[in-house]
Design a protein around this motif. Structure first.
Motif, PDB file in Angstrom:
ATOM      1  N   SER A  32      -5.166  -3.354   0.251  1.00 32.77           N
ATOM      2  CA  SER A  32      -4.440  -2.767  -0.887  1.00 32.77           C
ATOM      3  C   SER A  32      -3.163  -3.535  -1.164  1.00 32.77           C
ATOM      4  CB  SER A  32      -4.118  -1.302  -0.620  1.00 32.77           C
ATOM      5  OG  SER A  32      -3.199  -1.199   0.452  1.00 32.77           O
ATOM      6  N   ARG A  34      -2.943  -6.685  -0.924  1.00 32.67           N
ATOM      7  CA  ARG A  34      -3.264  -8.021  -1.440  1.00 32.67           C
ATOM      8  C   ARG A  34      -3.898  -7.968  -2.813  1.00 32.67           C
ATOM      9  NH1 ARG A  34      -5.045  -9.159   4.382  1.00 32.67           N
ATOM     10  NH2 ARG A  34      -3.095  -9.888   5.283  1.00 32.67           N
ATOM     11  N   ARG A  35      -4.139  -6.759  -3.299  1.00 35.45           N
ATOM     12  CA  ARG A  35      -4.687  -6.680  -4.651  1.00 35.45           C
ATOM     13  C   ARG A  35      -3.679  -7.233  -5.640  1.00 35.45           C
ATOM     14  NH1 ARG A  35      -6.131  -0.705  -5.571  1.00 35.45           N
ATOM     15  NH2 ARG A  35      -5.375  -0.448  -3.460  1.00 35.45           N
ATOM     16  N   PRO A  36      -4.138  -8.065  -6.538  1.00 28.93           N
ATOM     17  CA  PRO A  36      -3.179  -8.645  -7.485  1.00 28.93           C
ATOM     18  C   PRO A  36      -2.740  -7.642  -8.532  1.00 28.93           C
ATOM     19  CG  PRO A  36      -5.400  -9.306  -8.040  1.00 28.93           C
ATOM     20  CD  PRO A  36      -5.501  -8.524  -6.768  1.00 28.93           C
ATOM     21  N   SER A  37      -1.527  -7.838  -9.017  1.00 32.58           N
ATOM     22  CA  SER A  37      -1.032  -7.053 -10.141  1.00 32.58           C
ATOM     23  C   SER A  37      -0.598  -8.013 -11.223  1.00 32.58           C
ATOM     24  CB  SER A  37       0.182  -6.230  -9.703  1.00 32.58           C
ATOM     25  OG  SER A  37       1.002  -5.963 -10.821  1.00 32.58           O
ATOM     26  N   ARG A  41       2.745  -9.512  -9.249  1.00 34.97           N
ATOM     27  CA  ARG A  41       2.361 -10.291  -8.089  1.00 34.97           C
ATOM     28  C   ARG A  41       1.587 -11.554  -8.417  1.00 34.97           C
ATOM     29  NH1 ARG A  41       3.038  -7.859  -3.213  1.00 34.97           N
ATOM     30  NH2 ARG A  41       1.573  -9.339  -2.409  1.00 34.97           N
ATOM     31  N   THR A  42       1.143 -11.725  -9.633  1.00 38.61           N
ATOM     32  CA  THR A  42       0.443 -12.955  -9.975  1.00 38.61           C
ATOM     33  C   THR A  42       1.366 -13.831 -10.809  1.00 38.61           C
ATOM     34  OG1 THR A  42      -0.438 -11.967 -11.967  1.00 38.61           O
ATOM     35  CG2 THR A  42      -1.788 -11.805  -9.990  1.00 38.61           C
ATOM     36  N   ASN A 104       4.559  -0.617  -2.748  1.00 32.90           N
ATOM     37  CA  ASN A 104       3.799  -1.161  -1.627  1.00 32.90           C
ATOM     38  C   ASN A 104       4.656  -1.419  -0.391  1.00 32.90           C
ATOM     39  OD1 ASN A 104       1.182  -1.065  -2.633  1.00 32.90           O
ATOM     40  ND2 ASN A 104       1.488  -2.922  -3.847  1.00 32.90           N
ATOM     41  N   SER A 136       0.251   2.230   1.661  1.00 28.38           N
ATOM     42  CA  SER A 136       0.553   0.795   1.660  1.00 28.38           C
ATOM     43  C   SER A 136       1.859   0.515   2.387  1.00 28.38           C
ATOM     44  CB  SER A 136       0.658   0.274   0.222  1.00 28.38           C
ATOM     45  OG  SER A 136      -0.579   0.354  -0.427  1.00 28.38           O
ATOM     46  N   GLY A 185      -1.159  -3.052  -8.226  1.00 23.95           N
ATOM     47  CA  GLY A 185      -2.482  -2.869  -7.627  1.00 23.95           C
ATOM     48  C   GLY A 185      -2.974  -1.446  -7.702  1.00 23.95           C
TER      49      GLY A 185
END
Lengths: 266, 266
Positions: A32, A34-37, A41-42, A104, A136, A185
């Protein structure tokens, strides 16, 4: 082995029914986190800053204020990094601070590293309205800090507008951190909203000590974000100049960039 | 003994008729520097910052960026001090820079101290539409720097919108500094105005090198100040994000406080 973060019952204030005791097993699965947003986060063409705080065993390389200020001006540092750098100058070991929007857990962890000392003093109250955010946060703390540090964190599944329900009266709060918008995420339909953010700011202003700071990273790229910023600005502008300094840092030619607001109690 | 600041004729570009060669005797009488201004030089209840840069033989105690950033947030540093601190991080010895609004010379002097080195490299182009401002600037330089440093300053009685008339083509300009509004201690009816400020910003953006900065301290407490800020913000927001970062720092609960704008060319 599962570990838990407990809320000491001695710290609870009525009304008890507004509280939820969080007792979450720390999870090794960090998917959770590492899920991109697309928002934070990207790589974002509107905000192509190169350095980002990553979840790791040592996730808190706080820049000095000088590097952070110049990095913000030259586009090499993100707003969150400037905020962390400012916290570093405000917070002292042993302080009590509040992460009003755990998300997170990156801010919670950053705050813990600043308040914690070997004697076990220091306390971070963390809250989020979404249980997935608290999970998280717990997971991030699990891989990042030892058991003595974990004891300094108290997590609550709670709207930040109710922070005074869980922070004991007469607690000397040095800093309240807000990282607004939606959970990276997570469900983008769940966002912080102006009415409760305003209540949370009013609560923060009541419990903050002199020399303390309310720190806000305000995301404006999603629906409702600009309205929330307007609400925060109105609140900031209304604070009496004798006892508060309300500052705003923004990037003018990147409309989706988060805006930084610092409310310093003199 | 009177000294003079000369404009080297070899540096002049046509149209010559737009230029005025300034050759001012340095004056020992600094009364004009000491005249109070309600806007910038006297204690202001809207901006009770304690530290101020004073005219003296060593008038340039630039704070580190760290101190400047935290000082701005905590109300202990003025906008001009933050600007000077940022310049310190941008400017290198030997650079060419422009003081687009000499005023009483404090910024000119600060810039000179940053560009000058022992080999005599470094150049400050200073301009102001008011001769009294250039006289004050000359006087301040007279008491603050030696003759070798003075040679690095070129002063022009010129509207900053015409800076390209005096800065030789292909000059690598690292920084252009604006300190807008009216001359402290001077005629308050003479203020910088939106149309010429916009032209000056457009000129600055054409001559600035990559890694250079346009720095603006925008006073908004006088009639026309807010309009000028709006013009500058529109210009800043229009700069292409691929090659510029446009930042704005402001104090929200002190409406008369100057606003800082930094336009960094990537």
């Amino acid at each position: 082995m599962a570990a838990s973060i407990f809320l000491s019952s001695s710290l609870l204030k009525p009304p008890m029914e507004t509280l939820t005791l969080i007792s979450l097993p720390f999870r090794r699965n960090l998917s959770s986190l590492r899920r991109p947003s697309p928002l934070r986060r990207t790589p974002n063409p509107n905000f192509p800053y190169s350095r980002r705080i990553q979840a790791s065993a040592h996730p808190f390389p706080v820049a000095g204020s000088e590097e952070a200020l110049m990095g913000f001006i030259t586009g090499k540092r993100r707003a969150t990094e400037v905020a962390h750098s400012v916290w570093k100058s405000i917070i002292q070991k042993g302080d009590t601070v509040i992460d009003a929007t755990c998300g997170n857990g990156h801010d919670t962890l950053a705050l813990l590293k600043l308040v914690g000392d070997e004697s076990g003093r220091g306390c971070v109250y963390g809250m989020d309205i979404q249980k997935s955010a608290l999970e998280s946060t717990s997971s991030l703390l699990e891989i990042s800090v030892d058991s003595s540090e974990k004891k300094m964190v108290k997590l609550f599944s709670l709207c930040h507008s109710k922070m005074e329900d869980v922070v004991p009266r007469d607690t000397l709060v040095r800093l309240v951190a807000f990282n607004l918008g939606y959970l990276p995420g997570g469900d983008k339909a769940v966002i912080t909203r102006s009415p409760t953010t305003l209540l949370a700011l009013e609560a923060s202003s009541r419990i903050l000590i002199a020399g303390g700071l309310i720190s806000l990273v305000v995301y404006v790229g999603h629906p409702g974000g600009r309205d929330e910023l307007e609400t925060i600005q109105s609140f900031a502008a209304s604070l009496p100049m004798e006892s508060w300094i309300s500052c705003k840092f923004e990037v003018l030619n990147r409309p989706a960039c988060p805006v930084l607001i610092f409310l310093y109690r003199r």
